[in-house]
Design an enzyme around this catalytic site. Sequence first.
Site, mmCIF file in Angstrom:
data_model
loop_
_atom_site.group_PDB
_atom_site.id
_atom_site.type_symbol
_atom_site.label_atom_id
_atom_site.label_comp_id
_atom_site.label_asym_id
_atom_site.label_seq_id
_atom_site.Cartn_x
_atom_site.Cartn_y
_atom_site.Cartn_z
ATOM 1 N N GLY A 234 -13.500 -5.772 -15.063
ATOM 2 C CA GLY A 234 -13.551 -6.046 -13.626
ATOM 3 C C GLY A 234 -14.944 -5.783 -13.080
ATOM 4 O O GLY A 234 -15.727 -5.018 -13.678
ATOM 5 N N SER B 102 0.824 -1.217 0.000
ATOM 6 C CA SER B 102 0.000 0.000 0.000
ATOM 7 C C SER B 102 0.856 1.264 0.000
ATOM 8 O O SER B 102 1.859 1.352 0.702
ATOM 9 C CB SER B 102 -0.906 0.018 1.223
ATOM 10 O OG SER B 102 -1.560 1.268 1.283
ATOM 11 N N ASP C 107 -13.612 6.484 -3.312
ATOM 12 C CA ASP C 107 -13.176 6.035 -4.643
ATOM 13 C C ASP C 107 -14.021 6.716 -5.728
ATOM 14 O O ASP C 107 -13.550 6.944 -6.847
ATOM 15 C CB ASP C 107 -13.320 4.513 -4.792
ATOM 16 C CG ASP C 107 -12.201 3.756 -4.086
ATOM 17 O OD1 ASP C 107 -11.140 4.347 -3.820
ATOM 18 O OD2 ASP C 107 -12.404 2.552 -3.790
ATOM 19 N N ASN D 99 -14.770 2.624 1.655
ATOM 20 C CA ASN D 99 -13.298 2.659 1.676
ATOM 21 C C ASN D 99 -12.773 3.596 2.766
ATOM 22 O O ASN D 99 -11.569 3.644 2.997
ATOM 23 C CB ASN D 99 -12.716 3.028 0.302
ATOM 24 C CG ASN D 99 -12.698 4.527 0.069
ATOM 25 O OD1 ASN D 99 -13.561 5.243 0.557
ATOM 26 N ND2 ASN D 99 -11.725 4.992 -0.684
ATOM 27 N N LYS E 2 -13.992 -4.094 1.812
ATOM 28 C CA LYS E 2 -14.847 -2.964 1.409
ATOM 29 C C LYS E 2 -16.338 -3.260 1.523
ATOM 30 O O LYS E 2 -17.117 -2.405 1.939
ATOM 31 C CB LYS E 2 -14.509 -2.513 -0.014
ATOM 32 C CG LYS E 2 -13.227 -1.678 -0.086
ATOM 33 C CD LYS E 2 -12.975 -1.158 -1.486
ATOM 34 C CE LYS E 2 -11.660 -0.390 -1.524
ATOM 35 N NZ LYS E 2 -11.319 0.108 -2.859
#
Length: 295
Positions: free
Chosen positions: A136, A25, A112, A97, A76
């Site tokens: 996705g 991260s 996001d 998030n 999430k």
Amino acid sequence: MIGISNSKEAAEIITGLLAHPISHSFSPIIHNSAAEFLGINLRYYPFDVAPNKLFDAITGMKALGIKGFNVSIPHKKQATAVVDHLEEEAEITGAVNTIVNNYGVLTGYNTDVIGFSLAAEPYNEIFFGKTAMIIGAGGSASAVVYSLISKFNVQKIYIVNRTLETAHDLVKHYRAVYPEMEFCTIEFNDKTLPDALASSSILVNCTPIGMHPNTQNAPELPYESLNPAAFVFDLVYNPIITLFLKKAEAVGCKTLNGLDMLLYQAAGAFELWTGEKMPVEELRKTLPQLLDLKK
Ligand code: NAP
């Protein structure tokens, strides 16, 4: 003193990230650099939290007076159930998030959505009101779908995913919210994929395909069918130029990596926790060096 206090000078604001795995991260460096730049007494820590330990981590957060957390893979969706309130974008996307702890009352946000929206905004003339293709169907794909519909008035969305069932679930979720929207799910090897790609004015990779160290990978698409006038956005930011973006550039498309979205989603969380604007422009200049991003 650590914890929540009315006095900014007296209390260190503790924040962090709950994810698993977490080692790669970049969020700690972004938030800690921003706090240092502004002279805010904030520390942001990465916490590796196993999937079945999210509730325990959140309970500990309340007891310790931690101001807030980002949550990422795989928490999430589950995080929507452990907070007391969901802000609109978290509720619609079904994903949290960012959590804010207001003296024991937890609110879940999804930054996001604003992250993607602000990053894509400069290119909106290319795709506003048109057709989109998303690769996705996970948490980030949901935020992108919501942004494309609510901010960019996109009329039709193709969702291409390895697991068709997950794509169907995402479409089912959004059909209930936007019954007038046109959605279509496609598998990578479907014969309709070239025509669908040719008709798309924006293509977004919402998978980790191509992320460091697997930089030789790209989503398996018929890139020769891409519309050269389309805008191509990769949520992956390491490397800065993924194979996916290279293939799109070879066709002539305008492209963008995930670094701006990463900064803008972090800025949303930072402001919720501190009330201060993150110095995004300053960070943008120094971040590739700080993060040692590969070209
Ligand atoms: P997620 O909820 O776990 O979803 C991952 C998606 O990628 C799923 O649709 C999954 O397909 C697909 N996928 C994963 N590995 C794959 C592979 N090897 N081949 C084909 N499909 C594959 O993850 P997420 O939160 O949406 O994040 C996705 C990516 O976006 C990550 O790289 C993350 O770092 C990035 N991201 C960037 C930002 C930013 O600010 N730039 C923000 C959020 C996320 P299945 O359904 O078949 O499993």
